[in-house]
Design a protein around this motif. Structure first.
Motif, PDB file in Angstrom:
ATOM      1  N   VAL A 155       0.856  -1.182   0.000  1.00  0.00           N
ATOM      2  CA  VAL A 155       0.000   0.000   0.000  1.00  0.00           C
ATOM      3  C   VAL A 155       0.889   1.229   0.000  1.00  0.00           C
ATOM      4  O   VAL A 155       1.779   1.369   0.843  1.00  0.00           O
ATOM      5  CB  VAL A 155      -0.926   0.022   1.234  1.00  0.00           C
ATOM      6  CG1 VAL A 155      -1.810   1.267   1.214  1.00  0.00           C
ATOM      7  CG2 VAL A 155      -1.775  -1.241   1.300  1.00  0.00           C
ATOM      8  N   MET A 156       0.643   2.126  -0.946  1.00  0.00           N
ATOM      9  CA  MET A 156       1.369   3.388  -1.033  1.00  0.00           C
ATOM     10  C   MET A 156       0.407   4.516  -0.646  1.00  0.00           C
ATOM     11  O   MET A 156      -0.526   4.822  -1.389  1.00  0.00           O
ATOM     12  CB  MET A 156       1.897   3.591  -2.456  1.00  0.00           C
ATOM     13  CG  MET A 156       2.531   4.939  -2.717  1.00  0.00           C
ATOM     14  SD  MET A 156       4.030   5.237  -1.754  1.00  0.00           S
ATOM     15  CE  MET A 156       5.159   4.068  -2.498  1.00  0.00           C
ATOM     16  N   ILE A 157       0.615   5.092   0.528  1.00  0.00           N
ATOM     17  CA  ILE A 157      -0.239   6.187   0.997  1.00  0.00           C
ATOM     18  C   ILE A 157       0.537   7.487   0.802  1.00  0.00           C
ATOM     19  O   ILE A 157       1.276   7.929   1.676  1.00  0.00           O
ATOM     20  CB  ILE A 157      -0.616   6.008   2.481  1.00  0.00           C
ATOM     21  CG1 ILE A 157      -1.264   4.644   2.717  1.00  0.00           C
ATOM     22  CG2 ILE A 157      -1.564   7.120   2.925  1.00  0.00           C
ATOM     23  CD1 ILE A 157      -1.524   4.327   4.187  1.00  0.00           C
ATOM     24  N   GLU A 158       0.400   8.092  -0.346  1.00  0.00           N
ATOM     25  CA  GLU A 158       1.110   9.337  -0.630  1.00  0.00           C
ATOM     26  C   GLU A 158       0.457  10.052  -1.802  1.00  0.00           C
ATOM     27  O   GLU A 158       0.284   9.441  -2.860  1.00  0.00           O
ATOM     28  CB  GLU A 158       2.579   9.065  -0.950  1.00  0.00           C
ATOM     29  CG  GLU A 158       3.396  10.350  -1.076  1.00  0.00           C
ATOM     30  CD  GLU A 158       4.838  10.107  -1.495  1.00  0.00           C
ATOM     31  OE1 GLU A 158       5.705  10.905  -1.138  1.00  0.00           O
ATOM     32  OE2 GLU A 158       5.082   9.105  -2.212  1.00  0.00           O
ATOM     33  N   PRO A 159       0.090  11.336  -1.634  1.00  0.00           N
ATOM     34  CA  PRO A 159       0.133  12.063  -0.375  1.00  0.00           C
ATOM     35  C   PRO A 159      -1.020  11.641   0.542  1.00  0.00           C
ATOM     36  O   PRO A 159      -2.127  11.376   0.071  1.00  0.00           O
ATOM     37  CB  PRO A 159      -0.046  13.519  -0.811  1.00  0.00           C
ATOM     38  CG  PRO A 159      -0.890  13.439  -2.053  1.00  0.00           C
ATOM     39  CD  PRO A 159      -0.441  12.187  -2.748  1.00  0.00           C
ATOM     40  N   MET A 160      -0.746  11.585   1.829  1.00  0.00           N
ATOM     41  CA  MET A 160      -1.785  11.231   2.787  1.00  0.00           C
ATOM     42  C   MET A 160      -2.628  12.473   3.062  1.00  0.00           C
ATOM     43  O   MET A 160      -2.146  13.457   3.623  1.00  0.00           O
ATOM     44  CB  MET A 160      -1.168  10.703   4.083  1.00  0.00           C
ATOM     45  CG  MET A 160      -2.209  10.078   5.008  1.00  0.00           C
ATOM     46  SD  MET A 160      -1.492   9.318   6.487  1.00  0.00           S
ATOM     47  CE  MET A 160      -2.835   8.211   6.955  1.00  0.00           C
ATOM     48  N   LEU A 161      -3.892  12.415   2.657  1.00  0.00           N
ATOM     49  CA  LEU A 161      -4.770  13.577   2.755  1.00  0.00           C
ATOM     50  C   LEU A 161      -5.886  13.394   3.773  1.00  0.00           C
ATOM     51  O   LEU A 161      -6.742  14.269   3.919  1.00  0.00           O
ATOM     52  CB  LEU A 161      -5.381  13.890   1.379  1.00  0.00           C
ATOM     53  CG  LEU A 161      -4.376  14.198   0.260  1.00  0.00           C
ATOM     54  CD1 LEU A 161      -5.107  14.469  -1.045  1.00  0.00           C
ATOM     55  CD2 LEU A 161      -3.484  15.385   0.631  1.00  0.00           C
ATOM     56  N   GLU A 170       2.207  15.233   1.669  1.00  0.00           N
ATOM     57  CA  GLU A 170       2.351  16.048   0.473  1.00  0.00           C
ATOM     58  C   GLU A 170       3.396  17.131   0.722  1.00  0.00           C
ATOM     59  O   GLU A 170       3.494  17.676   1.822  1.00  0.00           O
ATOM     60  CB  GLU A 170       1.008  16.694   0.111  1.00  0.00           C
ATOM     61  CG  GLU A 170       1.007  17.411  -1.230  1.00  0.00           C
ATOM     62  CD  GLU A 170      -0.386  17.807  -1.671  1.00  0.00           C
ATOM     63  OE1 GLU A 170      -0.765  17.488  -2.808  1.00  0.00           O
ATOM     64  OE2 GLU A 170      -1.115  18.444  -0.878  1.00  0.00           O
ATOM     65  N   THR A 171       4.216  17.408  -0.292  1.00  0.00           N
ATOM     66  CA  THR A 171       5.226  18.452  -0.174  1.00  0.00           C
ATOM     67  C   THR A 171       5.013  19.497  -1.265  1.00  0.00           C
ATOM     68  O   THR A 171       4.306  19.268  -2.241  1.00  0.00           O
ATOM     69  CB  THR A 171       6.645  17.865  -0.290  1.00  0.00           C
ATOM     70  OG1 THR A 171       6.797  17.243  -1.573  1.00  0.00           O
ATOM     71  CG2 THR A 171       6.913  16.850   0.813  1.00  0.00           C
ATOM     72  N   GLY A 172       5.643  20.654  -1.065  1.00  0.00           N
ATOM     73  CA  GLY A 172       5.520  21.733  -2.041  1.00  0.00           C
ATOM     74  C   GLY A 172       4.850  22.957  -1.453  1.00  0.00           C
ATOM     75  O   GLY A 172       4.310  22.922  -0.351  1.00  0.00           O
ATOM     76  N   ARG A 191      -0.921  20.270   1.298  1.00  0.00           N
ATOM     77  CA  ARG A 191      -1.967  20.113   2.305  1.00  0.00           C
ATOM     78  C   ARG A 191      -1.349  19.341   3.474  1.00  0.00           C
ATOM     79  O   ARG A 191      -1.000  18.164   3.311  1.00  0.00           O
ATOM     80  CB  ARG A 191      -3.149  19.361   1.690  1.00  0.00           C
ATOM     81  CG  ARG A 191      -3.888  20.175   0.632  1.00  0.00           C
ATOM     82  CD  ARG A 191      -4.692  19.314  -0.325  1.00  0.00           C
ATOM     83  NE  ARG A 191      -3.827  18.650  -1.309  1.00  0.00           N
ATOM     84  CZ  ARG A 191      -4.289  17.964  -2.368  1.00  0.00           C
ATOM     85  NH1 ARG A 191      -5.590  17.866  -2.572  1.00  0.00           N
ATOM     86  NH2 ARG A 191      -3.443  17.396  -3.216  1.00  0.00           N
ATOM     87  N   PRO A 192      -1.197  19.973   4.637  1.00  0.00           N
ATOM     88  CA  PRO A 192      -0.480  19.320   5.742  1.00  0.00           C
ATOM     89  C   PRO A 192      -1.141  18.019   6.186  1.00  0.00           C
ATOM     90  O   PRO A 192      -2.368  17.871   6.155  1.00  0.00           O
ATOM     91  CB  PRO A 192      -0.529  20.369   6.865  1.00  0.00           C
ATOM     92  CG  PRO A 192      -0.749  21.672   6.168  1.00  0.00           C
ATOM     93  CD  PRO A 192      -1.613  21.346   4.974  1.00  0.00           C
ATOM     94  N   MET A 193      -0.304  17.099   6.620  1.00  0.00           N
ATOM     95  CA  MET A 193      -0.766  15.822   7.128  1.00  0.00           C
ATOM     96  C   MET A 193      -0.810  15.863   8.651  1.00  0.00           C
ATOM     97  O   MET A 193       0.145  16.313   9.294  1.00  0.00           O
ATOM     98  CB  MET A 193       0.186  14.699   6.673  1.00  0.00           C
ATOM     99  CG  MET A 193      -0.200  13.317   7.140  1.00  0.00           C
ATOM    100  SD  MET A 193       1.005  12.057   6.644  1.00  0.00           S
ATOM    101  CE  MET A 193       2.354  12.435   7.783  1.00  0.00           C
ATOM    102  N   VAL A 227       6.998  13.408   6.594  1.00  0.00           N
ATOM    103  CA  VAL A 227       5.779  13.785   7.310  1.00  0.00           C
ATOM    104  C   VAL A 227       5.512  15.291   7.232  1.00  0.00           C
ATOM    105  O   VAL A 227       4.459  15.754   7.678  1.00  0.00           O
ATOM    106  CB  VAL A 227       5.823  13.344   8.792  1.00  0.00           C
ATOM    107  CG1 VAL A 227       5.883  11.821   8.890  1.00  0.00           C
ATOM    108  CG2 VAL A 227       6.992  13.981   9.530  1.00  0.00           C
ATOM    109  N   GLY A 228       6.457  16.064   6.699  1.00  0.00           N
ATOM    110  CA  GLY A 228       6.298  17.511   6.605  1.00  0.00           C
ATOM    111  C   GLY A 228       5.947  17.948   5.196  1.00  0.00           C
ATOM    112  O   GLY A 228       5.652  17.134   4.315  1.00  0.00           O
ATOM    113  N   THR A 229       6.000  19.260   4.968  1.00  0.00           N
ATOM    114  CA  THR A 229       5.591  19.811   3.670  1.00  0.00           C
ATOM    115  C   THR A 229       6.771  20.250   2.811  1.00  0.00           C
ATOM    116  O   THR A 229       6.583  20.645   1.667  1.00  0.00           O
ATOM    117  CB  THR A 229       4.656  21.024   3.868  1.00  0.00           C
ATOM    118  OG1 THR A 229       5.323  22.025   4.648  1.00  0.00           O
ATOM    119  CG2 THR A 229       3.369  20.608   4.561  1.00  0.00           C
TER     120      THR A 229
END
Length: 261
Positions: free
Chosen positions: A179-185, A204-206, A210-212, A236-238
């Protein structure tokens, strides 16, 4: 290089087919469409007429000689989705035939290595898709006795609704499943999907990320630990340039047995 990037589960990738189309909420700020594709087009490495919603088969890459040198954990079709409906069954088969042929060569080479007490080459080819239903149907048809050990199949999900829509298809695949959970929203409960080999998670980054919520990640980690499933956190960060990989005082860098970056 992916091999030197601690956030990446891959050693390298192989992209003889490129192209896709945004499909679900996690695709909003796609790193491929918004970054890699235009950059590679400027360098002349991709056709100028490649745009979102189209795909190209890059013939010089679609040969065994192009895949053979790639070792470790090799991402197959990272610059698109192999199971997108615009990619034909014939094109998917061409990709997998090369993967299988190179893997078969390695079996012979490993027999010679074993006789000389040399380390074996345990290269794995991983592919993941958001088009889970087509992946499950195609892989089941191609490999009726189960997906061979050199391939791992993953499904990408972003929230609970998409997990519940896609992961039942993943569980139909016989073989390595992840299971690939990315980006986790959003929060995701994987308790109905424990029959997997690996769980990978990333925020999610950039600049528009949208922060996790870290509690979402903690719940998935706790599930993986309780079920003895290897667990990997990409970030775990943006920030992409300075990624934060720490959850509760440590990183999580677990791989299934036989997978070595």
């Amino acid at each position: 290089m992916a091999k030197d990037n601690p956030c990446d589960i891959l050693t390298t990738d192989w992209n003889p087919v490129v192209g896709c189309q945004r499909y679900s909420p996690g695709c909003r700020d796609c790193w491929w469409f918004d970054g890699i594709m235009p950059w590679q087009k400027r360098l002349g490495n991709l056709p100028a007429d490649l745009v979102e919603g189209t795909h190209k088969v890059l013939a010089p890459r679609l040969v065994a000689d192009n895949l053979r040198p790639k070792k470790g954990i090799v991402g197959v079709i990272q610059h698109g989705d192999l199971f997108w409906d615009k990619i034909s069954d014939t094109e998917i088969s061409q990709v997998l035939e090369i993967v299988d042929a190179v893997a078969a060569e390695r079996v012979t080479l490993n027999a010679a290595r074993s006789a000389k007490n040399k380390p074996l080459d345990e290269t794995k080819y991983v592919l993941w898709s958001k088009r889970a239903a087509r992946m499950a149907e195609f892989m089941g048809r191609r490999y009726p006795k189960g997906v061979p050990n050199h391939i791992a199949c993953g499904v990408s999900v972003e929230n609970q609704a998409l997990a519940d829509a896609r992961l039942p298809h993943l569980l139909k695949i016989q073989g390595h499943r992840f299971v690939m959970i990315e980006p986790m929203l959003g929060a995701i409960d994987l308790s109905s999907y424990a029959a997997v080999s690996w769980v990978v998670l990333g925020s999610e980054t950039g600049h528009r990320a949208r922060p996790m919520d870290l509690n979402w990640a903690r719940a998935v980690r706790d599930f993986a630990v309780a079920n003895r499933i290897p667990f990997f956190i990409k970030q775990v960060g943006t920030s992409h340039k300075s990624p934060d990989r720490i959850l509760d005082g440590r990183t999580w860098d677990e791989f299934p047995i036989g997978f070595q970056k």
